[in-house]
Write a protein that holds these residues in place. Structure first.
Motif, PDB file in Angstrom:
ATOM      1  N   ALA A  93      46.430  29.979  33.008  1.00  0.00           N
ATOM      2  CA  ALA A  93      46.135  30.577  34.303  1.00  0.00           C
ATOM      3  C   ALA A  93      44.861  31.399  34.179  1.00  0.00           C
ATOM      4  CB  ALA A  93      47.288  31.462  34.752  1.00  0.00           C
ATOM      5  N   GLY A  94      44.093  31.415  35.239  1.00  0.00           N
ATOM      6  CA  GLY A  94      42.845  32.174  35.219  1.00  0.00           C
ATOM      7  C   GLY A  94      43.103  33.655  34.986  1.00  0.00           C
ATOM      8  N   ILE A  95      42.272  34.234  34.167  1.00  0.00           N
ATOM      9  CA  ILE A  95      42.410  35.663  33.899  1.00  0.00           C
ATOM     10  C   ILE A  95      41.525  36.397  34.881  1.00  0.00           C
ATOM     11  CG2 ILE A  95      42.063  37.471  32.184  1.00  0.00           C
ATOM     12  CD1 ILE A  95      42.496  35.288  30.047  1.00  0.00           C
ATOM     13  N   ARG A  96      42.142  37.303  35.612  1.00  0.00           N
ATOM     14  CA  ARG A  96      41.394  38.057  36.618  1.00  0.00           C
ATOM     15  C   ARG A  96      41.037  39.429  36.063  1.00  0.00           C
ATOM     16  NH1 ARG A  96      41.276  36.363  41.591  1.00  0.00           N
ATOM     17  NH2 ARG A  96      41.400  38.405  42.536  1.00  0.00           N
ATOM     18  N   ASP A  97      39.963  39.961  36.580  1.00  0.00           N
ATOM     19  CA  ASP A  97      39.551  41.301  36.183  1.00  0.00           C
ATOM     20  C   ASP A  97      40.586  42.308  36.629  1.00  0.00           C
ATOM     21  OD1 ASP A  97      37.190  40.351  35.104  1.00  0.00           O
ATOM     22  OD2 ASP A  97      36.096  40.517  37.017  1.00  0.00           O
ATOM     23  N   ARG A  98      40.752  43.355  35.822  1.00  0.00           N
ATOM     24  CA  ARG A  98      41.716  44.399  36.142  1.00  0.00           C
ATOM     25  C   ARG A  98      41.284  45.096  37.428  1.00  0.00           C
ATOM     26  NH1 ARG A  98      45.787  46.886  33.436  1.00  0.00           N
ATOM     27  NH2 ARG A  98      46.175  49.056  33.947  1.00  0.00           N
ATOM     28  N   GLY A  99      42.224  45.228  38.333  1.00  0.00           N
ATOM     29  CA  GLY A  99      41.952  45.893  39.607  1.00  0.00           C
ATOM     30  C   GLY A  99      41.392  44.970  40.673  1.00  0.00           C
ATOM     31  N   ALA A 100      41.313  43.662  40.379  1.00  0.00           N
ATOM     32  CA  ALA A 100      40.754  42.724  41.356  1.00  0.00           C
ATOM     33  C   ALA A 100      41.771  42.383  42.435  1.00  0.00           C
ATOM     34  CB  ALA A 100      40.277  41.455  40.665  1.00  0.00           C
ATOM     35  N   GLY A 101      43.037  42.713  42.224  1.00  0.00           N
ATOM     36  CA  GLY A 101      44.058  42.432  43.232  1.00  0.00           C
ATOM     37  C   GLY A 101      44.549  41.008  43.169  1.00  0.00           C
ATOM     38  N   ARG A 102      45.340  40.649  44.175  1.00  0.00           N
ATOM     39  CA  ARG A 102      45.896  39.297  44.233  1.00  0.00           C
ATOM     40  C   ARG A 102      44.806  38.290  44.558  1.00  0.00           C
ATOM     41  NH1 ARG A 102      50.959  39.007  48.054  1.00  0.00           N
ATOM     42  NH2 ARG A 102      50.651  36.845  47.459  1.00  0.00           N
ATOM     43  N   PRO A 103      44.961  37.048  44.081  1.00  0.00           N
ATOM     44  CA  PRO A 103      43.958  36.033  44.430  1.00  0.00           C
ATOM     45  C   PRO A 103      44.048  35.683  45.917  1.00  0.00           C
ATOM     46  CG  PRO A 103      45.658  35.102  43.005  1.00  0.00           C
ATOM     47  CD  PRO A 103      45.956  36.547  43.154  1.00  0.00           C
ATOM     48  N   THR A 104      42.915  35.425  46.502  1.00  0.00           N
ATOM     49  CA  THR A 104      42.894  35.008  47.903  1.00  0.00           C
ATOM     50  C   THR A 104      43.273  33.537  47.977  1.00  0.00           C
ATOM     51  OG1 THR A 104      40.578  34.358  47.784  1.00  0.00           O
ATOM     52  CG2 THR A 104      41.040  36.662  48.401  1.00  0.00           C
ATOM     53  N   LYS A 105      43.410  33.048  49.204  1.00  0.00           N
ATOM     54  CA  LYS A 105      43.763  31.640  49.388  1.00  0.00           C
ATOM     55  C   LYS A 105      42.673  30.752  48.793  1.00  0.00           C
ATOM     56  CE  LYS A 105      46.183  29.996  53.030  1.00  0.00           C
ATOM     57  NZ  LYS A 105      46.406  29.661  54.446  1.00  0.00           N
ATOM     58  N   ARG A 106      41.437  31.125  48.959  1.00  0.00           N
ATOM     59  CA  ARG A 106      40.323  30.349  48.401  1.00  0.00           C
ATOM     60  C   ARG A 106      40.392  30.363  46.865  1.00  0.00           C
ATOM     61  NH1 ARG A 106      34.321  31.864  50.014  1.00  0.00           N
ATOM     62  NH2 ARG A 106      34.294  29.993  51.289  1.00  0.00           N
ATOM     63  N   ASP A 107      40.670  31.548  46.282  1.00  0.00           N
ATOM     64  CA  ASP A 107      40.788  31.646  44.828  1.00  0.00           C
ATOM     65  C   ASP A 107      41.919  30.752  44.312  1.00  0.00           C
ATOM     66  OD1 ASP A 107      38.748  33.504  44.773  1.00  0.00           O
ATOM     67  OD2 ASP A 107      40.111  35.233  44.708  1.00  0.00           O
ATOM     68  N   ARG A 108      43.062  30.769  45.010  1.00  0.00           N
ATOM     69  CA  ARG A 108      44.198  29.959  44.588  1.00  0.00           C
ATOM     70  C   ARG A 108      43.848  28.474  44.645  1.00  0.00           C
ATOM     71  NH1 ARG A 108      48.067  30.056  48.695  1.00  0.00           N
ATOM     72  NH2 ARG A 108      47.422  27.955  49.139  1.00  0.00           N
ATOM     73  N   ARG A 109      43.178  28.036  45.681  1.00  0.00           N
ATOM     74  CA  ARG A 109      42.786  26.625  45.802  1.00  0.00           C
ATOM     75  C   ARG A 109      41.812  26.240  44.702  1.00  0.00           C
ATOM     76  NH1 ARG A 109      42.140  26.599  52.295  1.00  0.00           N
ATOM     77  NH2 ARG A 109      44.343  26.337  52.772  1.00  0.00           N
ATOM     78  N   ASP A 110      40.879  27.140  44.363  1.00  0.00           N
ATOM     79  CA  ASP A 110      39.941  26.865  43.275  1.00  0.00           C
ATOM     80  C   ASP A 110      40.678  26.726  41.940  1.00  0.00           C
ATOM     81  OD1 ASP A 110      37.786  26.886  44.999  1.00  0.00           O
ATOM     82  OD2 ASP A 110      37.255  28.994  44.586  1.00  0.00           O
ATOM     83  N   MET A 111      41.654  27.615  41.702  1.00  0.00           N
ATOM     84  CA  MET A 111      42.424  27.532  40.456  1.00  0.00           C
ATOM     85  C   MET A 111      43.230  26.245  40.391  1.00  0.00           C
ATOM     86  SD  MET A 111      43.751  31.375  39.561  1.00  0.00           S
ATOM     87  CE  MET A 111      44.404  31.810  41.150  1.00  0.00           C
ATOM     88  N   GLU A 112      43.830  25.833  41.513  1.00  0.00           N
ATOM     89  CA  GLU A 112      44.603  24.590  41.533  1.00  0.00           C
ATOM     90  C   GLU A 112      43.704  23.386  41.300  1.00  0.00           C
ATOM     91  OE1 GLU A 112      46.673  24.754  45.248  1.00  0.00           O
ATOM     92  OE2 GLU A 112      48.255  26.044  44.427  1.00  0.00           O
ATOM     93  N   ARG A 113      42.505  23.431  41.841  1.00  0.00           N
ATOM     94  CA  ARG A 113      41.567  22.327  41.635  1.00  0.00           C
ATOM     95  C   ARG A 113      41.173  22.246  40.157  1.00  0.00           C
ATOM     96  NH1 ARG A 113      37.468  23.902  44.619  1.00  0.00           N
ATOM     97  NH2 ARG A 113      38.608  23.572  46.531  1.00  0.00           N
ATOM     98  N   LEU A 114      40.951  23.393  39.518  1.00  0.00           N
ATOM     99  CA  LEU A 114      40.613  23.412  38.096  1.00  0.00           C
ATOM    100  C   LEU A 114      41.735  22.854  37.235  1.00  0.00           C
ATOM    101  CD1 LEU A 114      38.825  26.841  37.611  1.00  0.00           C
ATOM    102  CD2 LEU A 114      37.868  24.572  37.206  1.00  0.00           C
ATOM    103  N   ARG A 115      42.962  23.154  37.591  1.00  0.00           N
ATOM    104  CA  ARG A 115      44.115  22.686  36.812  1.00  0.00           C
ATOM    105  C   ARG A 115      44.481  21.246  37.117  1.00  0.00           C
ATOM    106  NH1 ARG A 115      48.253  27.152  38.140  1.00  0.00           N
ATOM    107  NH2 ARG A 115      46.987  28.968  37.771  1.00  0.00           N
ATOM    108  N   GLY A 116      43.860  20.658  38.121  1.00  0.00           N
ATOM    109  CA  GLY A 116      44.183  19.273  38.459  1.00  0.00           C
ATOM    110  C   GLY A 116      45.381  19.153  39.377  1.00  0.00           C
ATOM    111  N   LEU A 117      45.677  20.197  40.095  1.00  0.00           N
ATOM    112  CA  LEU A 117      46.827  20.186  40.997  1.00  0.00           C
ATOM    113  C   LEU A 117      46.387  20.069  42.450  1.00  0.00           C
ATOM    114  CD1 LEU A 117      48.822  23.092  39.321  1.00  0.00           C
ATOM    115  CD2 LEU A 117      49.153  20.658  39.000  1.00  0.00           C
ATOM    116  N   GLU A 118      45.348  19.257  42.699  1.00  0.00           N
ATOM    117  CA  GLU A 118      44.828  19.128  44.063  1.00  0.00           C
ATOM    118  C   GLU A 118      45.862  18.531  45.006  1.00  0.00           C
ATOM    119  OE1 GLU A 118      40.934  17.345  44.274  1.00  0.00           O
ATOM    120  OE2 GLU A 118      40.501  18.074  42.262  1.00  0.00           O
TER     121      GLU A 118
END
Length: 194
Positions: free
Chosen positions: A156-181
């Motif tokens: 799973a992508g490591i986020r910077d401390r204090g960056a908060g929850r991933p946004t919908k765009r961030d989640r879609r980018d992470m899923e695309r990277l993992r091959g879960l399109e």
């Protein structure tokens, strides 16, 4: 030049070979266990465990339940899980689905589907009580296929401390990277349906 110490050892070795010859076996041949035919174990803990397994063996004419046997030889963690697997059709003896109370005999082939893996074992020894792993493997012949390779899962992508929850765009980018399109598309389709 041989020392007295070396001569003493060769004398001991010769005496042990003479004793082996008198017993009717080759000098360096290991002795066999009288009941199992396998080699005697030198480790006292293993020898005690083997003795306990022999004591747990059913008497002549007694049978062993399949749910109890798969638990005793450590193919499954608890006996109740073994019974549940039998009721669910995940245990087969000689190709037939069996109930938990089905009796197993030496020579039976037991197939168990558990935790995403199929185990195929041939019964070598019947035991009723759970024993240690070194003794348990002596009770069956494992003919199981090798376990499937672990899938290479991207961490799973490591986020910077204090960056908060991933946004919908961030989640879609992470899923695309993992091959879960495909998963992302299915989620979007489910969100848009009434």
């Amino acid at each position: 030049m041989a020392s007295e110490h070396d001569e003493g050892r060769s004398g001991e070795r010769a005496a042990s070979q003479d004793g082996a010859a008198a017993a009717g076996r080759a000098p360096d041949q290991k002795t066999a266990h009288p009941e199992t035919g396998g080699p005697k174990t030198a480790d006292p803990k293993t020898a005690a465990a083997v003795a306990a397994a022999e004591a747990a063996r059913p008497q002549n004419g007694e049978s062993v339940r399949v749910d109890s046997w798969i638990w005793a030889v450590r193919l499954i963690k608890t006996r109740s899980l073994g019974a549940t697997a039998c009721r669910g059709g995940h245990v087969r003896v000689n190709g037939e689905r069996v109930k938990p109370a089905h009796s197993v005999r030496v020579g039976d082939e037991v197939r168990l589907r558990h935790e995403g893996r199929e185990r195929v074992v041939v019964v070598k020894r019947l035991i009723r009580k759970r024993v240690g792993a070194p003794v348990a493997v002596q009770c069956y012949v494992d003919n199981s296929p090798p376990p499937p390779p672990r899938e290479a899962v991207a961490p799973a992508g490591i986020r910077d401390r204090g960056a908060g929850r991933p946004t919908k765009r961030d989640r879609r980018d992470m899923e695309r990277l993992r091959g879960l399109e495909g998963l992302a598309r299915a989620r979007r389709d489910a969100e848009t349906r009434p």
